[in-house]
Design a protein around this motif. Sequence first.
Motif, PDB file in Angstrom:
ATOM      1  N   GLY A 154      49.852 -22.182 -40.876  1.00 23.50           N
ATOM      2  CA  GLY A 154      49.837 -23.578 -41.308  1.00 23.50           C
ATOM      3  C   GLY A 154      50.291 -24.524 -40.216  1.00 23.50           C
ATOM      4  O   GLY A 154      49.738 -25.620 -40.048  1.00 23.50           O
ATOM      5  N   GLN A 155      51.300 -24.109 -39.446  1.00 21.69           N
ATOM      6  CA  GLN A 155      51.777 -24.937 -38.341  1.00 21.69           C
ATOM      7  C   GLN A 155      50.707 -25.057 -37.259  1.00 21.69           C
ATOM      8  O   GLN A 155      50.497 -26.137 -36.699  1.00 21.69           O
ATOM      9  N   ARG A 156      50.017 -23.971 -36.968  1.00 21.38           N
ATOM     10  CA  ARG A 156      48.943 -24.020 -35.972  1.00 21.38           C
ATOM     11  C   ARG A 156      47.825 -24.956 -36.435  1.00 21.38           C
ATOM     12  O   ARG A 156      47.301 -25.742 -35.649  1.00 21.38           O
ATOM     13  N   GLN A 157      47.473 -24.855 -37.723  1.00 20.33           N
ATOM     14  CA  GLN A 157      46.441 -25.739 -38.242  1.00 20.33           C
ATOM     15  C   GLN A 157      46.899 -27.190 -38.156  1.00 20.33           C
ATOM     16  O   GLN A 157      46.112 -28.085 -37.824  1.00 20.33           O
ATOM     17  N   GLY A 158      48.171 -27.434 -38.443  1.00 22.95           N
ATOM     18  CA  GLY A 158      48.711 -28.790 -38.335  1.00 22.95           C
ATOM     19  C   GLY A 158      48.631 -29.325 -36.918  1.00 22.95           C
ATOM     20  O   GLY A 158      48.312 -30.502 -36.699  1.00 22.95           O
ATOM     21  N   LEU A 173      35.959 -34.102 -37.780  1.00 22.78           N
ATOM     22  CA  LEU A 173      35.187 -33.063 -38.452  1.00 22.78           C
ATOM     23  C   LEU A 173      36.080 -31.844 -38.616  1.00 22.78           C
ATOM     24  O   LEU A 173      36.723 -31.419 -37.653  1.00 22.78           O
ATOM     25  N   MET A 174      36.113 -31.272 -39.816  1.00 25.42           N
ATOM     26  CA  MET A 174      36.958 -30.105 -40.070  1.00 25.42           C
ATOM     27  C   MET A 174      36.118 -28.990 -40.667  1.00 25.42           C
ATOM     28  O   MET A 174      35.512 -29.156 -41.720  1.00 25.42           O
ATOM     29  N   ASP A 175      36.104 -27.851 -39.980  1.00 28.10           N
ATOM     30  CA  ASP A 175      35.329 -26.688 -40.432  1.00 28.10           C
ATOM     31  C   ASP A 175      36.286 -25.674 -41.057  1.00 28.10           C
ATOM     32  O   ASP A 175      37.028 -24.988 -40.356  1.00 28.10           O
ATOM     33  N   GLU A 176      36.324 -25.610 -42.384  1.00 28.30           N
ATOM     34  CA  GLU A 176      37.187 -24.684 -43.124  1.00 28.30           C
ATOM     35  C   GLU A 176      38.641 -24.747 -42.633  1.00 28.30           C
ATOM     36  O   GLU A 176      39.189 -23.751 -42.147  1.00 28.30           O
ATOM     37  N   PRO A 177      39.292 -25.904 -42.777  1.00 26.65           N
ATOM     38  CA  PRO A 177      40.627 -26.071 -42.195  1.00 26.65           C
ATOM     39  C   PRO A 177      41.725 -25.229 -42.830  1.00 26.65           C
ATOM     40  O   PRO A 177      42.791 -25.054 -42.230  1.00 26.65           O
ATOM     41  N   THR A 178      41.499 -24.676 -44.023  1.00 22.35           N
ATOM     42  CA  THR A 178      42.556 -23.895 -44.675  1.00 22.35           C
ATOM     43  C   THR A 178      42.090 -22.494 -45.067  1.00 22.35           C
ATOM     44  O   THR A 178      42.721 -21.833 -45.896  1.00 22.35           O
ATOM     45  N   VAL A 189      48.506 -28.717 -45.353  1.00 25.08           N
ATOM     46  CA  VAL A 189      47.377 -29.217 -44.571  1.00 25.08           C
ATOM     47  C   VAL A 189      46.616 -30.282 -45.358  1.00 25.08           C
ATOM     48  O   VAL A 189      46.197 -31.300 -44.815  1.00 25.08           O
ATOM     49  N   GLU A 190      46.459 -30.065 -46.652  1.00 30.74           N
ATOM     50  CA  GLU A 190      45.784 -31.067 -47.485  1.00 30.74           C
ATOM     51  C   GLU A 190      46.566 -32.377 -47.509  1.00 30.74           C
ATOM     52  O   GLU A 190      45.975 -33.463 -47.529  1.00 30.74           O
ATOM     53  N   GLN A 191      47.881 -32.273 -47.480  1.00 28.66           N
ATOM     54  CA  GLN A 191      48.710 -33.479 -47.434  1.00 28.66           C
ATOM     55  C   GLN A 191      48.468 -34.242 -46.130  1.00 28.66           C
ATOM     56  O   GLN A 191      48.390 -35.484 -46.119  1.00 28.66           O
ATOM     57  N   LEU A 196      45.647 -38.825 -43.204  1.00 33.67           N
ATOM     58  CA  LEU A 196      44.630 -39.369 -42.294  1.00 33.67           C
ATOM     59  C   LEU A 196      43.727 -40.344 -43.042  1.00 33.67           C
ATOM     60  O   LEU A 196      43.351 -41.392 -42.506  1.00 33.67           O
ATOM     61  N   LYS A 197      43.373 -40.002 -44.259  1.00 35.43           N
ATOM     62  CA  LYS A 197      42.559 -40.900 -45.078  1.00 35.43           C
ATOM     63  C   LYS A 197      43.281 -42.224 -45.300  1.00 35.43           C
ATOM     64  O   LYS A 197      42.674 -43.299 -45.228  1.00 35.43           O
ATOM     65  N   ALA A 198      44.586 -42.148 -45.548  1.00 31.18           N
ATOM     66  CA  ALA A 198      45.378 -43.364 -45.767  1.00 31.18           C
ATOM     67  C   ALA A 198      45.403 -44.243 -44.523  1.00 31.18           C
ATOM     68  O   ALA A 198      45.575 -45.461 -44.625  1.00 31.18           O
ATOM     69  N   ARG A 199      45.187 -43.619 -43.361  1.00 23.21           N
ATOM     70  CA  ARG A 199      45.137 -44.376 -42.103  1.00 23.21           C
ATOM     71  C   ARG A 199      43.730 -44.910 -41.818  1.00 23.21           C
ATOM     72  O   ARG A 199      43.462 -45.425 -40.755  1.00 23.21           O
TER      73      ARG A 199
END
Length: 259
Positions: A154-158, A173-178, A189-191, A196-199
Amino acid sequence: MTGTTAQGPAVLSLQGIQKHFGGVVAIENFSLDIRAGEVVALVGDNGAGKSTLVKIIAGVERPSAGRIAVDGVEVAMSDPSTSQALGIQVVYQDLALADRQPVYMNMFLGRELTRGPLRRLDRRRMMAETEALVKELDVRIPSARAAIRELSGGQRQGVAIARATHWASKLVLMDEPTAALGVAETAKVEQIIQGLKARNLPILIISHSLDQVFRLADRICVLRRGRQIGVRDTGSTDKNEIVSMITGLSEQAPAARAS
Protein backbone atom coordinates in the motif's frame (compact mmCIF):
# COMPACT_ATOMS: atom_id res chain seq x y z
CA MET A 1 -19.68 9.03 -4.28
CA THR A 2 -22.55 10.87 -5.89
CA GLY A 3 -22.20 9.67 -9.44
CA THR A 4 -22.84 13.14 -10.86
CA THR A 5 -21.19 14.04 -14.15
CA ALA A 6 -18.59 16.83 -14.09
CA GLN A 7 -19.43 19.94 -16.06
CA GLY A 8 -17.25 22.16 -18.22
CA PRO A 9 -14.92 21.61 -21.17
CA ALA A 10 -13.12 18.29 -21.60
CA VAL A 11 -9.56 18.07 -20.29
CA LEU A 12 -9.05 15.02 -22.50
CA SER A 13 -11.18 14.22 -25.55
CA LEU A 14 -10.92 10.98 -27.51
CA GLN A 15 -12.88 10.84 -30.75
CA GLY A 16 -13.15 7.81 -33.05
CA ILE A 17 -10.03 6.10 -31.69
CA GLN A 18 -9.09 2.88 -33.46
CA LYS A 19 -6.12 0.59 -33.02
CA HIS A 20 -5.19 -2.29 -35.32
CA PHE A 21 -2.36 -4.77 -34.83
CA GLY A 22 -2.12 -6.21 -38.32
CA GLY A 23 -5.50 -7.77 -38.98
CA VAL A 24 -6.50 -7.70 -35.31
CA VAL A 25 -8.77 -4.85 -34.19
CA ALA A 26 -7.79 -3.98 -30.60
CA ILE A 27 -9.86 -0.77 -30.32
CA GLU A 28 -12.84 0.03 -32.53
CA ASN A 29 -14.25 3.57 -32.77
CA PHE A 30 -13.81 4.67 -29.15
CA SER A 31 -14.93 8.15 -28.01
CA LEU A 32 -14.84 9.67 -24.52
CA ASP A 33 -14.51 13.09 -22.87
CA ILE A 34 -13.00 13.42 -19.39
CA ARG A 35 -13.48 16.62 -17.40
CA ALA A 36 -11.72 18.23 -14.43
CA GLY A 37 -12.53 16.68 -11.07
CA GLU A 38 -14.05 13.59 -12.67
CA VAL A 39 -13.22 9.94 -12.04
CA VAL A 40 -14.04 7.74 -15.03
CA ALA A 41 -13.73 3.96 -14.69
CA LEU A 42 -12.80 1.82 -17.68
CA VAL A 43 -14.10 -1.73 -17.24
CA GLY A 44 -14.20 -4.93 -19.26
CA ASP A 45 -12.88 -8.49 -19.30
CA ASN A 46 -9.26 -9.35 -20.07
CA GLY A 47 -8.58 -8.60 -23.72
CA ALA A 48 -11.28 -5.94 -23.91
CA GLY A 49 -8.72 -3.29 -24.93
CA LYS A 50 -8.45 -1.31 -21.69
CA SER A 51 -4.66 -1.37 -21.38
CA THR A 52 -4.25 -0.65 -25.10
CA LEU A 53 -6.39 2.44 -24.70
CA VAL A 54 -4.32 3.63 -21.73
CA LYS A 55 -1.13 3.09 -23.76
CA ILE A 56 -2.57 5.22 -26.57
CA ILE A 57 -3.33 8.08 -24.17
CA ALA A 58 0.11 7.67 -22.60
CA GLY A 59 1.85 7.80 -25.99
CA VAL A 60 3.17 4.23 -25.78
CA GLU A 61 1.01 3.15 -28.73
CA ARG A 62 -0.15 5.29 -31.66
CA PRO A 63 -3.80 5.06 -32.69
CA SER A 64 -4.51 3.73 -36.18
CA ALA A 65 -7.22 6.36 -36.54
CA GLY A 66 -9.03 8.98 -34.50
CA ARG A 67 -8.43 12.28 -32.74
CA ILE A 68 -6.99 13.15 -29.32
CA ALA A 69 -7.39 16.63 -27.86
CA VAL A 70 -6.15 18.14 -24.60
CA ASP A 71 -8.03 21.24 -23.44
CA GLY A 72 -9.64 21.44 -26.87
CA VAL A 73 -6.35 21.39 -28.79
CA GLU A 74 -5.69 18.40 -31.02
CA VAL A 75 -2.44 16.63 -30.16
CA ALA A 76 -0.38 13.76 -31.52
CA MET A 77 0.77 11.39 -28.76
CA SER A 78 3.89 10.33 -30.61
CA ASP A 79 5.70 8.97 -27.54
CA PRO A 80 5.43 8.92 -23.72
CA SER A 81 7.47 12.12 -23.35
CA THR A 82 4.84 13.98 -25.40
CA SER A 83 2.06 12.76 -23.15
CA GLN A 84 4.04 13.62 -20.01
CA ALA A 85 4.86 17.09 -21.32
CA LEU A 86 1.11 17.66 -21.71
CA GLY A 87 0.61 16.86 -18.02
CA ILE A 88 -0.57 13.23 -18.29
CA GLN A 89 0.87 10.64 -15.92
CA VAL A 90 0.30 6.89 -15.59
CA VAL A 91 0.32 4.65 -12.52
CA TYR A 92 1.01 1.22 -14.01
CA GLN A 93 0.04 -2.01 -12.31
CA ASP A 94 3.72 -2.93 -11.77
CA LEU A 95 4.27 0.61 -10.32
CA ALA A 96 7.60 1.10 -12.20
CA LEU A 97 9.49 1.92 -9.01
CA ALA A 98 13.20 1.39 -8.36
CA ASP A 99 13.22 -0.92 -5.31
CA ARG A 100 16.74 -0.11 -4.13
CA GLN A 101 16.33 3.65 -4.41
CA PRO A 102 14.82 5.84 -1.65
CA VAL A 103 11.35 7.29 -1.96
CA TYR A 104 12.58 10.78 -2.87
CA MET A 105 14.72 9.49 -5.75
CA ASN A 106 11.75 7.54 -7.09
CA MET A 107 9.64 10.66 -6.89
CA PHE A 108 12.09 12.48 -9.18
CA LEU A 109 13.19 9.48 -11.27
CA GLY A 110 14.36 10.85 -14.62
CA ARG A 111 13.67 14.42 -13.45
CA GLU A 112 16.28 14.76 -10.71
CA LEU A 113 16.77 18.25 -9.30
CA THR A 114 20.32 19.63 -9.43
CA ARG A 115 22.16 22.65 -8.09
CA GLY A 116 25.23 24.67 -8.89
CA PRO A 117 27.39 24.80 -12.02
CA LEU A 118 28.41 21.16 -11.52
CA ARG A 119 24.73 20.15 -11.46
CA ARG A 120 25.04 18.04 -8.34
CA LEU A 121 21.91 16.30 -7.12
CA ASP A 122 19.89 18.57 -4.86
CA ARG A 123 18.94 15.79 -2.45
CA ARG A 124 17.77 18.15 0.28
CA ARG A 125 15.25 19.86 -1.98
CA MET A 126 13.99 16.57 -3.43
CA MET A 127 13.53 15.16 0.07
CA ALA A 128 11.70 18.29 1.23
CA GLU A 129 9.34 18.29 -1.75
CA THR A 130 8.70 14.58 -1.35
CA GLU A 131 7.93 14.91 2.36
CA ALA A 132 5.53 17.79 1.64
CA LEU A 133 3.68 15.85 -1.07
CA VAL A 134 3.29 12.58 0.84
CA LYS A 135 2.09 14.58 3.85
CA GLU A 136 -0.45 16.44 1.69
CA LEU A 137 -1.76 13.17 0.24
CA ASP A 138 -1.52 11.42 3.63
CA VAL A 139 0.75 8.70 2.27
CA ARG A 140 2.15 7.26 5.47
CA ILE A 141 5.74 6.22 4.95
CA PRO A 142 8.60 6.05 7.51
CA SER A 143 10.68 8.67 5.70
CA ALA A 144 11.45 10.08 2.26
CA ARG A 145 14.85 8.41 2.74
CA ALA A 146 13.33 4.92 3.10
CA ALA A 147 14.12 2.47 0.30
CA ILE A 148 11.11 1.36 -1.74
CA ARG A 149 11.81 -2.31 -0.92
CA GLU A 150 11.27 -1.52 2.78
CA LEU A 151 7.69 -0.34 2.21
CA SER A 152 4.42 -2.28 2.22
CA GLY A 153 2.40 -2.78 -0.94
CA GLY A 154 0.00 0.00 0.00
CA GLN A 155 2.85 2.39 0.77
CA ARG A 156 4.49 1.63 -2.57
CA GLN A 157 1.21 2.25 -4.37
CA GLY A 158 0.86 5.52 -2.46
CA VAL A 159 4.34 6.58 -3.58
CA ALA A 160 3.54 5.71 -7.23
CA ILE A 161 0.32 7.74 -7.06
CA ALA A 162 2.10 10.63 -5.32
CA ARG A 163 4.76 10.66 -8.06
CA ALA A 164 2.11 10.75 -10.77
CA THR A 165 0.26 13.50 -8.94
CA HIS A 166 3.43 15.56 -8.57
CA TRP A 167 3.98 15.66 -12.32
CA ALA A 168 0.39 15.50 -13.61
CA SER A 169 -1.26 18.83 -14.38
CA LYS A 170 -4.01 17.43 -16.64
CA LEU A 171 -4.81 13.76 -16.04
CA VAL A 172 -3.80 10.67 -14.06
CA LEU A 173 -4.29 7.20 -15.57
CA MET A 174 -4.40 4.28 -13.13
CA ASP A 175 -4.17 0.66 -14.25
CA GLU A 176 -5.51 -1.61 -11.47
CA PRO A 177 -4.12 0.54 -8.64
CA THR A 178 -5.20 -1.83 -5.84
CA ALA A 179 -5.06 -5.25 -7.52
CA ALA A 180 -2.41 -6.71 -5.18
CA LEU A 181 -3.46 -4.95 -1.97
CA GLY A 182 -5.35 -6.05 1.13
CA VAL A 183 -8.57 -4.48 2.38
CA ALA A 184 -6.98 -1.84 4.62
CA GLU A 185 -4.37 -0.81 2.03
CA THR A 186 -7.02 -0.68 -0.70
CA ALA A 187 -9.12 1.65 1.44
CA LYS A 188 -6.11 3.90 1.94
CA VAL A 189 -5.34 4.10 -1.78
CA GLU A 190 -8.99 4.84 -2.53
CA GLN A 191 -8.85 7.65 0.01
CA ILE A 192 -5.86 9.11 -1.85
CA ILE A 193 -7.77 8.88 -5.16
CA GLN A 194 -10.73 10.71 -3.63
CA GLY A 195 -8.31 13.38 -2.42
CA LEU A 196 -7.04 13.86 -5.99
CA LYS A 197 -10.61 14.24 -7.20
CA ALA A 198 -11.19 16.90 -4.53
CA ARG A 199 -8.21 18.76 -6.01
CA ASN A 200 -10.06 18.83 -9.36
CA LEU A 201 -7.63 16.45 -11.06
CA PRO A 202 -9.37 14.12 -13.56
CA ILE A 203 -8.64 10.40 -13.22
CA LEU A 204 -9.15 7.50 -15.62
CA ILE A 205 -9.01 4.24 -13.67
CA ILE A 206 -8.99 0.62 -14.83
CA SER A 207 -10.41 -1.74 -12.23
CA HIS A 208 -11.81 -5.27 -12.19
CA SER A 209 -13.56 -4.56 -8.89
CA LEU A 210 -17.06 -3.24 -9.53
CA ASP A 211 -17.42 -2.49 -5.82
CA GLN A 212 -14.43 -0.16 -6.15
CA VAL A 213 -15.74 1.31 -9.38
CA PHE A 214 -19.05 2.21 -7.78
CA ARG A 215 -17.27 3.73 -4.78
CA LEU A 216 -14.94 5.92 -6.80
CA ALA A 217 -16.25 6.63 -10.29
CA ASP A 218 -18.58 9.33 -11.56
CA ARG A 219 -18.99 7.48 -14.86
CA ILE A 220 -18.32 3.95 -16.06
CA CYS A 221 -17.16 3.19 -19.60
CA VAL A 222 -17.52 -0.43 -20.73
CA LEU A 223 -15.30 -2.08 -23.32
CA ARG A 224 -15.94 -5.52 -24.80
CA ARG A 225 -13.57 -7.10 -27.33
CA GLY A 226 -12.24 -3.69 -28.30
CA ARG A 227 -15.67 -2.16 -28.81
CA GLN A 228 -17.15 0.59 -26.66
CA ILE A 229 -20.44 -0.80 -25.36
CA GLY A 230 -21.53 2.34 -23.55
CA VAL A 231 -20.91 4.94 -20.84
CA ARG A 232 -23.11 5.19 -17.76
CA ASP A 233 -23.40 7.70 -14.94
CA THR A 234 -22.66 5.69 -11.81
CA GLY A 235 -25.68 7.07 -9.99
CA SER A 236 -27.99 6.00 -12.84
CA THR A 237 -26.89 2.37 -13.22
CA ASP A 238 -26.19 -0.72 -11.13
CA LYS A 239 -23.80 -3.65 -11.09
CA ASN A 240 -26.24 -5.91 -12.94
CA GLU A 241 -26.38 -3.57 -15.93
CA ILE A 242 -22.59 -3.14 -16.01
CA VAL A 243 -22.02 -6.91 -15.79
CA SER A 244 -24.50 -7.43 -18.62
CA MET A 245 -22.62 -4.90 -20.74
CA ILE A 246 -19.27 -6.51 -19.96
CA THR A 247 -20.44 -10.04 -20.75
CA GLY A 248 -22.59 -9.18 -23.76
CA LEU A 249 -25.89 -10.13 -22.15
CA SER A 250 -27.19 -6.60 -22.73
CA GLU A 251 -26.78 -7.14 -26.50
CA GLN A 252 -28.53 -10.51 -26.36
CA ALA A 253 -31.48 -9.27 -24.30
CA PRO A 254 -33.45 -7.59 -27.13
CA ALA A 255 -33.22 -10.72 -29.30
CA ALA A 256 -34.42 -12.87 -26.39
CA ARG A 257 -37.42 -10.60 -25.82
CA ALA A 258 -38.27 -10.61 -29.54
CA SER A 259 -38.48 -14.40 -29.55
